[in-house]
Write a protein that holds these residues in place. Structure first.
Motif, PDB file in Angstrom:
ATOM      1  N   GLU A  14      28.746  50.304  75.287  1.00  0.00           N
ATOM      2  CA  GLU A  14      29.036  50.721  73.895  1.00  0.00           C
ATOM      3  C   GLU A  14      30.352  50.445  73.280  1.00  0.00           C
ATOM      4  OE1 GLU A  14      26.333  52.167  72.070  1.00  0.00           O
ATOM      5  OE2 GLU A  14      25.216  51.995  73.713  1.00  0.00           O
ATOM      6  N   LYS A  15      30.117  50.235  72.032  1.00  0.00           N
ATOM      7  CA  LYS A  15      31.517  49.919  71.244  1.00  0.00           C
ATOM      8  C   LYS A  15      32.072  48.883  71.684  1.00  0.00           C
ATOM      9  CE  LYS A  15      30.951  54.031  69.022  1.00  0.00           C
ATOM     10  NZ  LYS A  15      30.418  53.910  67.517  1.00  0.00           N
ATOM     11  N   THR A  16      31.409  47.729  71.897  1.00  0.00           N
ATOM     12  CA  THR A  16      31.919  46.614  72.177  1.00  0.00           C
ATOM     13  C   THR A  16      31.798  45.863  71.011  1.00  0.00           C
ATOM     14  OG1 THR A  16      31.309  46.772  74.653  1.00  0.00           O
ATOM     15  CG2 THR A  16      31.776  44.476  73.697  1.00  0.00           C
ATOM     16  N   PHE A  17      33.113  45.133  70.377  1.00  0.00           N
ATOM     17  CA  PHE A  17      33.111  44.570  69.324  1.00  0.00           C
ATOM     18  C   PHE A  17      33.167  42.861  69.424  1.00  0.00           C
ATOM     19  CE2 PHE A  17      34.406  48.819  68.616  1.00  0.00           C
ATOM     20  CZ  PHE A  17      33.597  48.988  67.666  1.00  0.00           C
ATOM     21  N   LEU A  18      32.622  42.253  68.597  1.00  0.00           N
ATOM     22  CA  LEU A  18      32.850  40.709  68.337  1.00  0.00           C
ATOM     23  C   LEU A  18      33.146  40.175  67.076  1.00  0.00           C
ATOM     24  CD1 LEU A  18      32.149  37.797  69.604  1.00  0.00           C
ATOM     25  CD2 LEU A  18      29.966  38.202  68.929  1.00  0.00           C
ATOM     26  N   ASN A  19      34.164  39.469  66.988  1.00  0.00           N
ATOM     27  CA  ASN A  19      34.542  38.974  65.503  1.00  0.00           C
ATOM     28  C   ASN A  19      33.789  37.673  65.190  1.00  0.00           C
ATOM     29  OD1 ASN A  19      36.236  39.132  63.378  1.00  0.00           O
ATOM     30  ND2 ASN A  19      37.775  37.758  63.950  1.00  0.00           N
TER      31      ASN A  19
END
Length: 678
Positions: free
Chosen positions: A562-567
């Motif tokens: 959870e709460k893994t971000f990708l630009n």
């Protein structure tokens, strides 16, 4: 009955010293290993060209005068023989009792300073190696070696001060020593339980007590494999294969070899990886070396050195440049153990291992098991870039033609007529190569045009434009029909029903036109990257197709932290996974004998974010895998062959890559790995 005894002349010093240990780096290796065997936690290698000294100092157990006399100065001593571990439980390295003569290889004089603790006297012994030379008729034991005790007590350990250096130690030599010492310690070393630091100091050459650590290649190589035959169960071989830090393949199978337990890690390097390696270490993969062998903590020299192709990898590669990897493409580490691998025996000259059945089996294991599995994935990835293959192939043919010209010059001295034939053949090869190159370039130009036409923006913009024209024509046709119906003499209820239908069609067509105009405007906008929550947006993609998935009886799961971000551009993210989802649905519609599933797993490591998109559909035929990212190539009857080509292009746009994962035996479906650098 009379008795005789062996004696040793002073020549023995050279026979087991300079003539046996011919390499200065190997000589230092031997002395560093001695420090390890003495349970040192730190060893300093210090070079001072101005003082003409090389110092190797450790904080190990040290030696008393008695130890020096009865062990260190006894040639071929058996004080380590039969012992597997040191006092602290470390696996011992030296057992022949000749490694101390490495100091003679390094310099003409040695001052040995040793202490076994604060309560014992520190002893200093002076060796003049030249005093053992040109002593005709004298025995080695007749040459005196002088010692004395120092008033100042030293900390526990041994210090070797070597002077009268036999080699120059300039910047390039010290840099080479640093690289070799870094490679000396096994990457599999358990330094937590057995701390051992190698420190290099050569202030004049820019080294100020620099701690040398084993090389870490997992942040550079994009594809590597790990094999293990465990000590607990040598009947099985297990491997794990990683791409961009993500585990993509693993298997366990029966072990046909008898050499015992080992660990092996083999890294491959494509063109980008090689550039990263060069930037990080200021050295090429080729000059670094290939596959090294380590016993316990240390490298067995010279396996895997730049000029030591002990596995004949380059000979193998010559049989197929696009099927096999050579020494310039791989770096590997093999870990064996003195306690368990009894078949691997040190060669007498301490250079390598005895050529026997165990070593031959190890070669077969790497050539038959390890290399083919790594190459299977390496060239699957390389096949995506056929233009790059052609360029490499063209360069190799050009290089071969140049070599033929050189050979022709040599032949001409002895047979001018045959030399002329070779020259004519060379010209023909060059001409054919140029013509082939021209044809391929023309074909590539055509493909590039189609790719530009078929890129997401251009293709969809063109489609939208054509649909808008047809929607306008449709609205005009509906209006005309509406007027014609009004003029017809029809029952009022029929006219009302038709008018309602016409109004609905006009309203709907206007809504579609409005939607397409918005979509066109969006496509014309510049990509805007934003930080998205991966789990949230993956769920949105699948939720948009929820009804279709339910209708097709397809279950899906999304797993990841959870709460893994990708630009990334949000629309691009959506297009990538919508295309993969669409392909999976088409494949799963042809399945009727099992529960239909789609799994999306994502994970993060220190180099990339990896997605594994997997279904259990009909899969992709092996011979079609290299072509699936080619524009207009399709495996579906109702497809246009653009989906994966667009996905590949979008992923690359965001500094990522997409690859197929080869299915395991009896495994259904297709799996794609998408990696974005973090």
């Amino acid at each position: 009955m009379g008795t005789l005894h062996f004696e040793s002349s002073t020549n023995l010093k050279d026979l087991i010293g300079r003539r046996l240990v011919t390499n200065k780096i190997s000589a230092i290796f031997e002395l560093v290993k001695n420090s390890f065997d003495a349970d040192a936690e730190e060893v300093l290698v210090e070079i001072d060209e101005d003082k003409d000294t090389l110092i190797i100092a450790d904080n190990g157990n040290g030696m008393s005068l008695k130890d020096i006399a009865n062990k260190w100065m006894v040639i071929g001593t058996d004080n380590k023989k039969g012992k597997n571990v040191s006092l602290k439980g470390r696996p011992l390295n030296g057992e022949k009792g000749i490694g101390r003569f490495s100091v003679d290889r390094l310099g003409s004089k040695l001052t040995l300073i040793s202490s076994i603790g604060e309560h014992d006297k520190t002893v200093k012994v002076n060796f003049e190696w030249e005093s053992f030379e040109d002593q005709d008729g004298k025995k080695i034991g007749e040459i005196p070696v002088y010692y004395n005790f120092l008033e100042k007590r030293h900390k526990k350990g041994v210090k070797l001060v070597i002077s009268g250096l036999r080699d120059a130690w300039g910047p390039s030599e010290v840099e080479r020593l640093e690289k070799k010492l870094r490679g000396l310690l096994s990457p599999f070393s358990n330094l937590d339980n057995f701390p051992f630091k190698i420190i290099l100091h050569s202030e004049k050459n820019g080294y100020k007590k620099k701690l040398l650590e084993p090389y870490s290649l997992k942040e550079i190589s994009s594809l590597w494999i790990e094999f293990e035959i465990s000590k607990e169960d040598t009947s099985l071989i297990r491997y794990l294969l990683y791409r961009n830090g993500a585990l993509i393949d693993e298997r366990e199978y029966e072990n046909p070899y008898t050499f015992g337990p080992l660990k092996l890690t083999l890294y491959s390097f494509d063109r980008g990886d090689k550039a990263s390696f060069n930037n990080r270490f200021n050295e090429s993969v080729r000059n670094f070396g290939s596959i090294r062998i380590y016993r316990d903590f240390f490298q067995i020299y010279p396996y895997g050195e730049p000029d030591n192709d002990w596995l004949s990898l380059d000979i193998r590669k010559a049989q197929g440049h696009f099927r096999f990897l050579g020494v310039r493409d791989v770096i590997g580490y093999i870990q064996i153990f003195r306690e368990y691998n009894h078949g691997f025996i040190d060669a007498t000259n301490r250079q390598g291992l005895v050529e026997n059945e165990a070593l031959q089996q190890l070669r077969q294991f790497i050539q038959r098991d390890v290399m083919p599995k790594l190459e299977e994935y390496f060239f699957l990835k390389k096949n995506k870039d056929s233009n790059n293959q052609h360029r490499i192939h063209r360069e190799e043919i050009t290089s071969a033609a140049k070599s033929l010209k050189v050979i022709a010059k040599e032949i001409k001295k002895y047979s001018p007529s045959n030399a002329e034939k070779v020259i004519e053949l060379t010209k023909l090869i060059q001409k054919t190569n140029q013509e082939q190159d021209k044809i391929i370039r023309n074909q590539q130009d055509i493909v590039d045009v189609y790719k530009r036409m078929a890129s997401k923006e251009t293709l969809l913009h063109g489609i939208i434009h054509q649909v808008l024209i047809r929607m306008t024509n449709l609205q005009t046709a509906i209006y005309n029909q509406k007027f014609e119906v009004e003029e017809k003499d029809l029952p009022s209820d029929v006219i009302n029903s038709l008018m309602q239908s016409f109004d609905f069609l006009i309203k709907t067509s206007k809504e579609i036109s409005s939607f397409l105009l918005d979509a066109r405007d969006h496509l014309l906008k510049k990509r805007e990257k934003s930080k998205i929550d991966i789990s949230t947006y993956l769920k949105k993609v699948f939720q948009d197709y929820e009804s279709s998935l339910i209708s097709d009886q397809i279950a899906y799961t999304i797993n990841g932290p959870e709460k893994t971000f990708l630009n990334i551009d949000i629309n691009d993210f959506k297009v990538i996974f919508e295309n993969l989802l669409s392909n999976s649905r088409k494949s799963l519609r042809k399945v009727s004998d099992r529960q239909k599933k789609i799994e999306v797993n994502f994970q993060v490591n220190n180099r990339s974010i990896n997605f594994l998109f997997k279904d259990n559909g009909i899969g992709i035929p092996k011979d079609e895998v290299p072509h699936i990212f080619t524009p207009f190539y399709t495996t579906h009857d109702d497809g246009f062959g653009m989906g994966l080509a667009i996905v590949d292009e979008l992923v690359q746009t965001h500094n990522g890559e997409i690859n197929v994962v080869i299915p395991k035996e009896k495994e259904f479906g297709a799996t794609f790995q998408i990696s974005f650098k973090v």
